[in-house]
Design a protein around this motif. Structure first.
Motif, PDB file in Angstrom:
ATOM      1  N   SER A 246       0.864  -1.185   0.000  1.00  0.00           N
ATOM      2  CA  SER A 246       0.000   0.000   0.000  1.00  0.00           C
ATOM      3  C   SER A 246       0.900   1.235   0.000  1.00  0.00           C
ATOM      4  CB  SER A 246      -0.908   0.026   1.224  1.00  0.00           C
ATOM      5  OG  SER A 246      -1.612   1.260   1.269  1.00  0.00           O
ATOM      6  N   TRP A 247       0.750   2.045  -1.022  1.00  0.00           N
ATOM      7  CA  TRP A 247       1.579   3.238  -1.157  1.00  0.00           C
ATOM      8  C   TRP A 247       1.035   4.421  -0.365  1.00  0.00           C
ATOM      9  CZ3 TRP A 247       6.296   3.583  -3.397  1.00  0.00           C
ATOM     10  CH2 TRP A 247       6.729   2.454  -4.078  1.00  0.00           C
ATOM     11  N   GLU A 248      -0.182   4.335   0.131  1.00  0.00           N
ATOM     12  CA  GLU A 248      -0.806   5.473   0.818  1.00  0.00           C
ATOM     13  C   GLU A 248       0.024   5.990   1.997  1.00  0.00           C
ATOM     14  OE1 GLU A 248      -4.851   6.608   3.283  1.00  0.00           O
ATOM     15  OE2 GLU A 248      -4.861   4.863   2.009  1.00  0.00           O
ATOM     16  N   PRO A 249       0.368   5.155   2.984  1.00  0.00           N
ATOM     17  CA  PRO A 249       1.120   5.714   4.125  1.00  0.00           C
ATOM     18  C   PRO A 249       2.494   6.245   3.723  1.00  0.00           C
ATOM     19  CG  PRO A 249       0.861   3.330   4.350  1.00  0.00           C
ATOM     20  CD  PRO A 249       0.063   3.745   3.155  1.00  0.00           C
ATOM     21  N   LEU A 250       3.159   5.565   2.816  1.00  0.00           N
ATOM     22  CA  LEU A 250       4.490   5.994   2.394  1.00  0.00           C
ATOM     23  C   LEU A 250       4.426   7.340   1.681  1.00  0.00           C
ATOM     24  CD1 LEU A 250       7.245   3.786   1.150  1.00  0.00           C
ATOM     25  CD2 LEU A 250       6.681   5.763  -0.219  1.00  0.00           C
ATOM     26  N   LEU A 251       3.471   7.504   0.757  1.00  0.00           N
ATOM     27  CA  LEU A 251       3.377   8.753   0.008  1.00  0.00           C
ATOM     28  C   LEU A 251       2.833   9.901   0.857  1.00  0.00           C
ATOM     29  CD1 LEU A 251       2.207   7.484  -3.477  1.00  0.00           C
ATOM     30  CD2 LEU A 251       4.488   8.200  -2.773  1.00  0.00           C
ATOM     31  N   GLU A 252       1.953   9.596   1.807  1.00  0.00           N
ATOM     32  CA  GLU A 252       1.485  10.656   2.708  1.00  0.00           C
ATOM     33  C   GLU A 252       2.654  11.199   3.524  1.00  0.00           C
ATOM     34  OE1 GLU A 252      -1.683   8.682   4.877  1.00  0.00           O
ATOM     35  OE2 GLU A 252      -3.070  10.154   4.040  1.00  0.00           O
ATOM     36  N   GLU A 253       3.491  10.302   4.030  1.00  0.00           N
ATOM     37  CA  GLU A 253       4.646  10.725   4.822  1.00  0.00           C
ATOM     38  C   GLU A 253       5.636  11.504   3.956  1.00  0.00           C
ATOM     39  OE1 GLU A 253       7.079  11.536   7.912  1.00  0.00           O
ATOM     40  OE2 GLU A 253       5.056  10.700   8.015  1.00  0.00           O
ATOM     41  N   ALA A 254       5.875  11.034   2.739  1.00  0.00           N
ATOM     42  CA  ALA A 254       6.780  11.746   1.829  1.00  0.00           C
ATOM     43  C   ALA A 254       6.225  13.131   1.509  1.00  0.00           C
ATOM     44  CB  ALA A 254       6.976  10.946   0.550  1.00  0.00           C
ATOM     45  N   ASP A 255       4.920  13.230   1.347  1.00  0.00           N
ATOM     46  CA  ASP A 255       4.283  14.520   1.060  1.00  0.00           C
ATOM     47  C   ASP A 255       4.459  15.477   2.235  1.00  0.00           C
ATOM     48  OD1 ASP A 255       2.882  16.309  -0.551  1.00  0.00           O
ATOM     49  OD2 ASP A 255       0.953  15.698   0.272  1.00  0.00           O
TER      50      ASP A 255
ATOM     51  N   ASP B   8       7.096  18.480  -5.007  1.00  0.00           N
ATOM     52  CA  ASP B   8       7.171  17.491  -6.064  1.00  0.00           C
ATOM     53  C   ASP B   8       7.124  16.072  -5.499  1.00  0.00           C
ATOM     54  OD1 ASP B   8       7.597  16.124  -8.403  1.00  0.00           O
ATOM     55  OD2 ASP B   8       9.723  16.621  -8.508  1.00  0.00           O
ATOM     56  N   ILE B   9       5.930  15.636  -5.117  1.00  0.00           N
ATOM     57  CA  ILE B   9       5.784  14.315  -4.492  1.00  0.00           C
ATOM     58  C   ILE B   9       6.220  13.201  -5.414  1.00  0.00           C
ATOM     59  CG2 ILE B   9       3.345  14.059  -5.109  1.00  0.00           C
ATOM     60  CD1 ILE B   9       5.036  12.795  -1.922  1.00  0.00           C
ATOM     61  N   ALA B  10       5.918  13.307  -6.685  1.00  0.00           N
ATOM     62  CA  ALA B  10       6.302  12.251  -7.617  1.00  0.00           C
ATOM     63  C   ALA B  10       7.816  12.130  -7.695  1.00  0.00           C
ATOM     64  CB  ALA B  10       5.715  12.527  -8.994  1.00  0.00           C
ATOM     65  N   GLY B  11       8.487  13.259  -7.734  1.00  0.00           N
ATOM     66  CA  GLY B  11       9.938  13.247  -7.812  1.00  0.00           C
ATOM     67  C   GLY B  11      10.605  12.770  -6.536  1.00  0.00           C
ATOM     68  N   ARG B  12       9.939  12.939  -5.416  1.00  0.00           N
ATOM     69  CA  ARG B  12      10.527  12.563  -4.129  1.00  0.00           C
ATOM     70  C   ARG B  12      10.101  11.175  -3.652  1.00  0.00           C
ATOM     71  NH1 ARG B  12      13.836  17.017  -2.454  1.00  0.00           N
ATOM     72  NH2 ARG B  12      12.995  18.762  -3.586  1.00  0.00           N
ATOM     73  N   ALA B  13       9.085  10.587  -4.253  1.00  0.00           N
ATOM     74  CA  ALA B  13       8.558   9.297  -3.800  1.00  0.00           C
ATOM     75  C   ALA B  13       9.638   8.224  -3.811  1.00  0.00           C
ATOM     76  CB  ALA B  13       7.377   8.876  -4.657  1.00  0.00           C
ATOM     77  N   ALA B  14      10.406   8.153  -4.874  1.00  0.00           N
ATOM     78  CA  ALA B  14      11.441   7.121  -4.986  1.00  0.00           C
ATOM     79  C   ALA B  14      12.509   7.305  -3.911  1.00  0.00           C
ATOM     80  CB  ALA B  14      12.063   7.142  -6.367  1.00  0.00           C
ATOM     81  N   ALA B  15      12.957   8.529  -3.697  1.00  0.00           N
ATOM     82  CA  ALA B  15      13.986   8.783  -2.688  1.00  0.00           C
ATOM     83  C   ALA B  15      13.478   8.409  -1.302  1.00  0.00           C
ATOM     84  CB  ALA B  15      14.407  10.249  -2.719  1.00  0.00           C
ATOM     85  N   TYR B  16      12.233   8.747  -1.030  1.00  0.00           N
ATOM     86  CA  TYR B  16      11.677   8.424   0.280  1.00  0.00           C
ATOM     87  C   TYR B  16      11.512   6.914   0.439  1.00  0.00           C
ATOM     88  CZ  TYR B  16       8.955   8.641   4.499  1.00  0.00           C
ATOM     89  OH  TYR B  16       8.532   8.460   5.786  1.00  0.00           O
ATOM     90  N   ALA B  17      11.041   6.254  -0.606  1.00  0.00           N
ATOM     91  CA  ALA B  17      10.874   4.788  -0.545  1.00  0.00           C
ATOM     92  C   ALA B  17      12.224   4.116  -0.324  1.00  0.00           C
ATOM     93  CB  ALA B  17      10.206   4.287  -1.816  1.00  0.00           C
ATOM     94  N   ASP B  18      13.262   4.620  -0.991  1.00  0.00           N
ATOM     95  CA  ASP B  18      14.607   4.069  -0.807  1.00  0.00           C
ATOM     96  C   ASP B  18      15.031   4.200   0.647  1.00  0.00           C
ATOM     97  OD1 ASP B  18      14.896   3.398  -3.465  1.00  0.00           O
ATOM     98  OD2 ASP B  18      16.065   5.187  -3.956  1.00  0.00           O
ATOM     99  N   ARG B  19      14.812   5.381   1.203  1.00  0.00           N
ATOM    100  CA  ARG B  19      15.259   5.642   2.575  1.00  0.00           C
ATOM    101  C   ARG B  19      14.509   4.770   3.574  1.00  0.00           C
ATOM    102  NH1 ARG B  19      13.724  10.967   4.768  1.00  0.00           N
ATOM    103  NH2 ARG B  19      12.621   9.840   6.332  1.00  0.00           N
ATOM    104  N   THR B  20      13.212   4.615   3.400  1.00  0.00           N
ATOM    105  CA  THR B  20      12.426   3.843   4.370  1.00  0.00           C
ATOM    106  C   THR B  20      12.667   2.349   4.225  1.00  0.00           C
ATOM    107  OG1 THR B  20      10.502   3.852   2.917  1.00  0.00           O
ATOM    108  CG2 THR B  20      10.610   5.574   4.602  1.00  0.00           C
ATOM    109  N   SER B  21      12.961   1.863   3.019  1.00  0.00           N
ATOM    110  CA  SER B  21      13.202   0.429   2.857  1.00  0.00           C
ATOM    111  C   SER B  21      14.594   0.050   3.359  1.00  0.00           C
ATOM    112  CB  SER B  21      13.026   0.001   1.403  1.00  0.00           C
ATOM    113  OG  SER B  21      13.989   0.617   0.584  1.00  0.00           O
ATOM    114  N   ALA B  22      15.507   1.017   3.421  1.00  0.00           N
ATOM    115  CA  ALA B  22      16.854   0.754   3.911  1.00  0.00           C
ATOM    116  C   ALA B  22      16.896   0.705   5.435  1.00  0.00           C
ATOM    117  CB  ALA B  22      17.824   1.808   3.409  1.00  0.00           C
ATOM    118  N   ALA B  23      15.910   1.306   6.081  1.00  0.00           N
ATOM    119  CA  ALA B  23      15.907   1.388   7.543  1.00  0.00           C
ATOM    120  C   ALA B  23      15.504   0.079   8.184  1.00  0.00           C
ATOM    121  CB  ALA B  23      14.951   2.478   7.988  1.00  0.00           C
TER     122      ALA B  23
END
Length: 107
Positions: free
Chosen positions: A77-86, A92-107
């Motif tokens: 579910s992308w909702e919680p991840l994208l809400e937090e990134a927003d 620019d949520i679309a441009g930042r979504a990948a960077a945020y997903a990378d950071r959260t999956s590495a943690a």
């Protein structure tokens, strides 16, 4: 603020639907519609969660969405991840979504 009725507030409702289903350089022009949209995050979430294959959704092309999905196959579910990134990045949520997903999956 998250809403299940996001489509009623989408800026693209005022546009020709064909303008969002283009190829090549025209995709960059189509993405400009999304920049000011108040429901960009909800739109992108819907496209990612439902694996929508064509068109510009939430400011991302189909190629950008496919790359993001391939890179993060475990996101169900992308909702919680994208809400937090927003909240964290805004803009620019679309441009930042990948960077945020990378950071959260590495943690």
């Amino acid at each position: 603020m998250w809403t299940d009725q996001w489509t009623t507030r989408a800026l693209c409702r005022r546009e020709d639907p064909d303008a969002l289903f283009v190829q090549g350089a025209a995709q960059h022009r189509a993405k400009l519609i999304c920049q000011r949209c108040p429901v960009r995050t909800e739109c992108l979430t819907d496209a990612l969660d439902n694996r929508i294959e064509f068109g510009i959704w939430g400011g991302m092309t189909e190629r950008e969405r496919r790359a993001l999905l391939r890179k993060h196959p475990g996101v169900t579910s992308w909702e919680p991840l994208l809400e937090e990134a927003d909240r964290e990045y805004g803009g620019d949520i679309a441009g930042r979504a990948a960077a945020y997903a990378d950071r959260t999956s590495a943690a």
